[in-house]
Design a protein around this motif. Structure first.
Motif, mmCIF file in Angstrom:
data_model
loop_
_atom_site.group_PDB
_atom_site.id
_atom_site.type_symbol
_atom_site.label_atom_id
_atom_site.label_comp_id
_atom_site.label_asym_id
_atom_site.label_seq_id
_atom_site.Cartn_x
_atom_site.Cartn_y
_atom_site.Cartn_z
ATOM 1 N N HIS A 57 0.808 -1.236 0.000
ATOM 2 C CA HIS A 57 0.000 0.000 0.000
ATOM 3 C C HIS A 57 0.838 1.281 0.000
ATOM 4 O O HIS A 57 0.266 2.365 0.004
ATOM 5 C CB HIS A 57 -0.959 0.041 1.211
ATOM 6 C CG HIS A 57 -1.634 -1.258 1.483
ATOM 7 N ND1 HIS A 57 -2.387 -1.917 0.532
ATOM 8 C CD2 HIS A 57 -1.663 -2.042 2.599
ATOM 9 C CE1 HIS A 57 -2.849 -3.054 1.058
ATOM 10 N NE2 HIS A 57 -2.427 -3.149 2.297
ATOM 11 N N VAL A 59 2.831 3.781 -1.832
ATOM 12 C CA VAL A 59 3.242 4.275 -3.146
ATOM 13 C C VAL A 59 4.679 4.786 -3.115
ATOM 14 O O VAL A 59 5.476 4.524 -4.014
ATOM 15 C CB VAL A 59 2.280 5.393 -3.604
ATOM 16 C CG1 VAL A 59 2.878 6.184 -4.760
ATOM 17 C CG2 VAL A 59 0.943 4.798 -4.024
ATOM 18 N N ALA A 104 0.815 1.399 -9.698
ATOM 19 C CA ALA A 104 -0.493 1.005 -9.181
ATOM 20 C C ALA A 104 -0.735 -0.483 -9.395
ATOM 21 O O ALA A 104 -1.278 -1.176 -8.516
ATOM 22 C CB ALA A 104 -1.581 1.830 -9.861
ATOM 23 N N LEU A 107 1.351 -2.489 -6.814
ATOM 24 C CA LEU A 107 0.759 -2.490 -5.471
ATOM 25 C C LEU A 107 -0.529 -3.309 -5.429
ATOM 26 O O LEU A 107 -0.839 -3.951 -4.413
ATOM 27 C CB LEU A 107 0.499 -1.056 -5.011
ATOM 28 C CG LEU A 107 1.753 -0.253 -4.683
ATOM 29 C CD1 LEU A 107 1.427 1.230 -4.495
ATOM 30 C CD2 LEU A 107 2.438 -0.791 -3.425
ATOM 31 N N THR A 108 -1.276 -3.302 -6.532
ATOM 32 C CA THR A 108 -2.507 -4.103 -6.580
ATOM 33 C C THR A 108 -2.163 -5.594 -6.532
ATOM 34 O O THR A 108 -2.823 -6.381 -5.849
ATOM 35 C CB THR A 108 -3.307 -3.769 -7.853
ATOM 36 O OG1 THR A 108 -3.530 -2.357 -7.901
ATOM 37 C CG2 THR A 108 -4.650 -4.482 -7.856
ATOM 38 N N ARG A 111 -1.140 -6.545 -3.085
ATOM 39 C CA ARG A 111 -2.292 -6.593 -2.167
ATOM 40 C C ARG A 111 -2.920 -7.977 -2.142
ATOM 41 O O ARG A 111 -3.479 -8.396 -1.139
ATOM 42 C CB ARG A 111 -3.313 -5.547 -2.628
ATOM 43 C CG ARG A 111 -4.582 -5.465 -1.802
ATOM 44 C CD ARG A 111 -5.441 -4.370 -2.389
ATOM 45 N NE ARG A 111 -6.681 -4.169 -1.674
ATOM 46 C CZ ARG A 111 -7.893 -4.365 -2.180
ATOM 47 N NH1 ARG A 111 -8.016 -4.835 -3.413
ATOM 48 N NH2 ARG A 111 -8.980 -4.117 -1.485
ATOM 49 N N TYR A 120 -9.224 -0.231 -5.761
ATOM 50 C CA TYR A 120 -7.904 -0.094 -5.145
ATOM 51 C C TYR A 120 -6.891 0.405 -6.171
ATOM 52 O O TYR A 120 -6.078 1.295 -5.891
ATOM 53 C CB TYR A 120 -7.460 -1.438 -4.573
ATOM 54 C CG TYR A 120 -6.115 -1.390 -3.883
ATOM 55 C CD1 TYR A 120 -6.012 -1.000 -2.553
ATOM 56 C CD2 TYR A 120 -4.949 -1.726 -4.566
ATOM 57 C CE1 TYR A 120 -4.780 -0.937 -1.925
ATOM 58 C CE2 TYR A 120 -3.718 -1.667 -3.951
ATOM 59 C CZ TYR A 120 -3.635 -1.275 -2.628
ATOM 60 O OH TYR A 120 -2.414 -1.217 -2.010
ATOM 61 N N ARG A 124 -4.669 3.905 -5.998
ATOM 62 C CA ARG A 124 -3.201 3.919 -6.038
ATOM 63 C C ARG A 124 -2.690 4.653 -7.280
ATOM 64 O O ARG A 124 -1.639 5.303 -7.229
ATOM 65 C CB ARG A 124 -2.671 2.478 -6.022
ATOM 66 C CG ARG A 124 -2.923 1.742 -4.730
ATOM 67 C CD ARG A 124 -1.994 2.182 -3.596
ATOM 68 N NE ARG A 124 -2.537 3.211 -2.758
ATOM 69 C CZ ARG A 124 -3.052 3.037 -1.545
ATOM 70 N NH1 ARG A 124 -3.120 1.835 -1.007
ATOM 71 N NH2 ARG A 124 -3.497 4.070 -0.849
ATOM 72 N N GLU A 127 -2.832 8.274 -6.444
ATOM 73 C CA GLU A 127 -1.776 8.623 -5.497
ATOM 74 C C GLU A 127 -0.406 8.617 -6.183
ATOM 75 O O GLU A 127 0.410 9.527 -5.981
ATOM 76 C CB GLU A 127 -1.803 7.641 -4.325
ATOM 77 C CG GLU A 127 -0.864 8.024 -3.199
ATOM 78 C CD GLU A 127 -0.905 7.012 -2.049
ATOM 79 O OE1 GLU A 127 -1.857 6.216 -1.984
ATOM 80 O OE2 GLU A 127 0.025 7.030 -1.233
ATOM 81 N N ALA A 128 -0.170 7.578 -7.002
ATOM 82 C CA ALA A 128 1.121 7.490 -7.695
ATOM 83 C C ALA A 128 1.278 8.639 -8.682
ATOM 84 O O ALA A 128 2.354 9.234 -8.809
ATOM 85 C CB ALA A 128 1.235 6.150 -8.412
ATOM 86 N N GLU B 152 -4.913 0.142 4.243
ATOM 87 C CA GLU B 152 -4.470 0.332 2.848
ATOM 88 C C GLU B 152 -4.096 1.789 2.582
ATOM 89 O O GLU B 152 -3.858 2.170 1.451
ATOM 90 C CB GLU B 152 -5.566 -0.137 1.898
ATOM 91 C CG GLU B 152 -5.822 -1.632 2.038
ATOM 92 C CD GLU B 152 -6.715 -2.190 0.950
ATOM 93 O OE1 GLU B 152 -7.442 -1.399 0.313
ATOM 94 O OE2 GLU B 152 -6.678 -3.409 0.742
ATOM 95 N N GLN B 154 -5.731 4.729 2.455
ATOM 96 C CA GLN B 154 -6.510 5.503 1.484
ATOM 97 C C GLN B 154 -6.148 6.976 1.552
ATOM 98 O O GLN B 154 -6.235 7.703 0.571
ATOM 99 C CB GLN B 154 -8.005 5.360 1.772
ATOM 100 C CG GLN B 154 -8.569 3.956 1.602
ATOM 101 C CD GLN B 154 -10.069 3.959 1.856
ATOM 102 O OE1 GLN B 154 -10.858 4.289 0.989
ATOM 103 N NE2 GLN B 154 -10.457 3.583 3.062
#
Lengths: 628, 202
Positions: A57, A59, A104, A107-108, A111, A120, A124, A127-128, B152, B154
């Motif tokens: 999780h 990044v 992303a 990270l997926t 997960r 999800y 990500r 965020e990335a 996670e 968020q």
């Protein structure tokens, strides 16, 4: 992007070629004076691989893998009589960098097969994309430039210049190579000197916009400005500097505070110093006035619209041949707090074979002048500041936690005893109190519940032999930092009768050494190291841990040097060992190449109380420097 | 055991995403859906944890689902004027320092319309926070406001984990971000919160 890459590549190539050929030359005459032009070029190619800090999780833990940069610093300087001028152009070309979609996806996958993978992934990706919007961006910009005039009575500089007034309480902008920081004032400085009734009089006045280095080569992050924070003459000083850019993830807005890649609002500063000196005493009065724009981060310093700091200092440079003394008292006025103050003093006494250095500090609500940087998007620039209050500690101490020095009283006494021509031993004792280390205490409330008491002791020796071609220095020391009120295992203050409470906030024992053994002829062997046993109740892993490094070097003077390093860290969340090697070759005293290959652990590094967190590194770095 | 607990937390977290209200069009700032900067409309993130921290335990079956928009109060019928979203991690010294006084701040300002949610996102090893971490944190700091798990992270769209704690002050009426602050800076944050409450007649 393609265009900027081509420009960067072209410039870097030109610079590298320039560095490869001798460019120091006599360029002709300016009036009766000849013009000397010097060219320096420093190139770095750095390839980062997976630095082993990847976590689910996170990044940022994958965004710092697999990128490479060619960072070039091209310096041109010219001198002619009383005139001098220079320009430094920095360019960064990221020939490979992470892709937000790939981050992303990575990270997926990490997960695992949990529900809502698509949601999800989108989170990500956002965020990335935001994380990379001001990172790994190619830039070429005029990092520093100046024109100067220098005569015995007057010095003047237009452009970039370093400045320090007093011992750094009021103003200190300088280059810190160890922290990859290089801040200047971009504006005007004038210094005038005169003699009045046998006394030396010096007046310095300066002002301009503050100019930190805009690209952080350790992280690939850059500081960007936009039109909303470059009004008036700042539009001139910021011309050509890296700008905030809009991306698919960050939309442009008319306001820097809400523009995701606008991360610096240039600060304006005016300062002056009046110094009056004789052979016996030097008195100085100095002050700085910092003017902010809209704050991009919300701490008390960055959110102050104006900060006035002023001090008076007195220096006795020679105590009858037996030492020197210095005392400085400063005040500081922030918007949201009562005025703060700082008193710093040092005394050196020399009665050979004994030399004693005593330093003391007493700071209340006295803060370093932090730059107006948006920390939520450019955390790597947290260290950019325009003052550096003395710490009264060894320069490498990295355990002044939180805002330790903003509300503190303490001092250190160090005694050096010369045992022989080539042997000396030393010991120091430091006792400090801080009311802002284990609590957030911007008001500097000195009640006992906020108090941390620190002992820092060390002893060591310096020995040289073989006509000083071999030498050894070693220090063994300890630091004990205790809270007045007990802490529970979670780090909160203990309630009465609560079990498992401790006063230990931080504890450390360490050994530092630097040993050079001449092997005859041009050969020498060197060992450097720092080994630490640490315990940190709040923020640490719970138990004590060990960390440190040893570097073994072999030198064939004056050209070749080789080194092999081992680093370790026993904290369970981190890799335990790191290995690296270094090859260096000096073609001439000013032209050299070095290659570092391997791993380096992440760490907090400090110089004189200015600190930054370096991420772990794994990869290769090639440096080529040429001076003419 | 850890994997099981993480699985339970993740399943509960995923479940909360299926039954939450969407943001009405009129709340979408500037015609866009959501944003992460000051002045943008906040996205409706949901978490699992404790709406009432007094009920805290390490048993995920006792967890509530807590969403930002639970505190959306467009017509001033719920009594919320501002929503402060805070993040914390077990490794984070500044977060612990901040939580030393956060319950007292909340006790003082909740009657004036301040809602507060704190999200614990990582443990002492920087791994995703677990139910037992949440329970231990609530007990250690005497938490008296809703506290949830964000394993996670968020909240990473607002600020990177390294800059924790994050404090996001949101207008409960419009769900627009009024202030995004990283680090623990009580001398700045709390006067700002009080000023915004005063502006709203609280």
């Amino acid at each position: 992007m393609t265009r900027s890459r081509l420009v960067a590549l072209a410039l870097s190539s030109v610079c590298a070629l320039a560095a490869g050929s001798a460019l120091g030359f006599d360029a002709g005459k300016l009036g009766k004076e000849s013009v000397q032009v010097d060219v320096t070029n420093a190139s770095t190619v750095m390839q980062n691989f997976d630095n082993r800090d990847t976590k689910p999780h996170q990044v940022t833990s994958v965004a710092n893998d697999d990128w490479g940069v060619w960072y070039n610093r091209f310096n041109l300087q010219a001198n002619s009589g009383v005139w001098n001028a220079g320009v430094r152009v920095d360019s960064a070309w990221f020939y490979t960098s992470p892709d937000p979609t790939e981050l992303a996806l990575e990270l997926t996958e990490l997960r695992g097969p949990l529900p809502d993978a698509a949601g999800y992934f989108r989170l990500r990706l956002t965020e990335a994309g935001t994380e990379l919007s001001n990172r790994y961006i190619n830039w070429i910009y005029p990092a520093k430039y100046y024109v100067g005039y220098s005569s015995p009575d007057v010095e003047a500089t237009v452009g970039d210049f370093y400045a320090q007034l007093g011992r750094g309480l009021v103003l200190s902008v300088r280059k810190l190579d160890e922290l990859a920081s290089d801040t200047t004032v971009r504006g005007l400085r004038v210094t005038a000197r005169a003699r009045v009734a046998g006394a030396r009089l010096r007046l310095t006045a300066l002002g301009g916009g503050m100019n930190p280095l805009r690209i952080d080569e350790a992280s690939g992050r850059y500081l960007g400005v936009d039109a909303s924070v470059t009004p008036g003459w700042l539009a001139i000083t910021e011309a050509g500097m890296p700008r905030a850019v809009s991306t698919d993830f960050v939309a442009e807005t008319p306001n820097c505070a809400s523009f995701g890649t606008c991360t610096y609002a240039p600060d304006r500063l005016a300062a002056a110093q009046l110094e009056l000196g004789t052979d016996a005493v030097t008195l100085a009065t100095q002050g700085s006035f910092l003017i902010r724009q809209e704050p991009l981060s919300a701490d008390v310093v960055r959110s102050s619209e104006q900060i006035l700091t002023a001090s008076q200092s007195a220096e006795l440079p020679d105590l009858g041949g037996h030492g020197a003394a210095y005392l400085e008292a400063a005040i500081q006025n922030l918007d949201r707090l009562d005025p703060g103050y700082a008193i710093y003093g040092s005394l050196t006494l020399i009665e050979l074979p004994l030399t004693v250095l005593a330093e003391a500090k007493h700071y209340r609500r006295f803060f370093p002048l932090s730059a107006n940087v948006k920390l939520s998007r450019a955390r790597e620039f947290n260290l950019v500041q325009y003052s550096a209050p003395p710490t009264a500690e060894a320069f490498w101490v990295d355990t002044l936690y939180e805002s330790f020095d903003t509300c503190t009283t303490g001092g250190r006494v160090k005694a050096d005893l010369q045992l022989g021509r080539d042997e000396s031993v030393f010991v120091w004792v430091n006792r400090s109190y801080s009311w802002a280390e284990s609590v957030a205490n911007e008001d500097c409330d000195t009640k006992g519940r906020n108090l941390n008491r620190v002992w820092d002791v060390a002893s060591g020796l310096d020995i040289s032999s073989q006509r000083r071609q071999s030498r050894m220095s070693a220090t063994i020391g300890a630091r004990f930092d205790q809270t007045d009120s007990e802490l529970d295992p979670a780090g909160d203050r203990c309630d009465p009768g609560e079990p498992d409470c401790t006063n230990v906030f931080y504890a450390e024992e360490y050994l530092r050494y630097d040993l050079i053994r001449w092997l005859g002829g041009p050969f020498a062997l060197q060992f450097q190291g720092w080994h630490r046993r640490r315990r940190q109740t709040i923020g640490g892993p719970g138990d004590r841990w060990f960390e440190g490094f040893n570097t073994t070097g072999f030198t064939i003077a004056p050209h070749l040097s080789l080194a092999f390093g081992i680093e370790y860290d026993t904290r369970p969340a981190l890799p335990s060992t790191y290995f690296n090697g270094l090859f260096g070759y000096k073609f001439t005293p000013d032209t050299s190449v070095s290659l570092f290959v391997g791993q380096r652990r992440g760490a907090l590094r400090c110089v004189g109380g200015v600190c930054r967190v370096f991420p772990p590194f794994e990869g290769a770095r090639l440096d080529f420097t040429a001076r003419f | 055991m850890r994997v099981t607990l993480a699985g339970c937390a993740a399943i509960a977290l995923a479940g909360c995403g299926s039954n939450t209200p969407e943001i009405p069009d009129e709340l979408k700032h500037g015609g866009n859906a959501y944003g992460v900067e000051e002045g943008d409309t906040v996205q409706n993130f949901c978490f699992v944890g404790f709406r009432d921290a007094a009920r805290a335990s390490a048993d995920p079956s006792t967890f509530d689902t807590v969403c930002f928009y639970d505190y959306h109060d467009p017509n001033a019928t719920k009594g919320y004027a501002l929503l402060l979203v805070n993040t914390a991690a077990v490794w984070c010294q500044a977060c612990k320092v901040e939580h030393g006084s956060l319950p007292d701040r909340y006790a003082a300002l909740a009657p004036r319309g301040l809602a507060l949610i704190s999200a614990l996102f990582e443990d002492s090893s920087s791994d995703p926070a677990q139910p037992k971490d949440l329970d231990a944190w609530i007990q250690a700091f005497g938490v008296n406001f809703p506290m949830v798990l964000d394993p996670e992270y968020q909240m990473g769209v607002y600020a990177s984990r390294e800059t924790a704690p994050l404090n996001l002050l949101i207008d409960a009426r419009s769900m627009v971000i009024l202030k995004r602050e990283v680090g623990d800076h009580p001398a700045v944050l709390w006067p700002f919160v009080e000023a915004k409450l005063a502006e709203r007649g609280r």
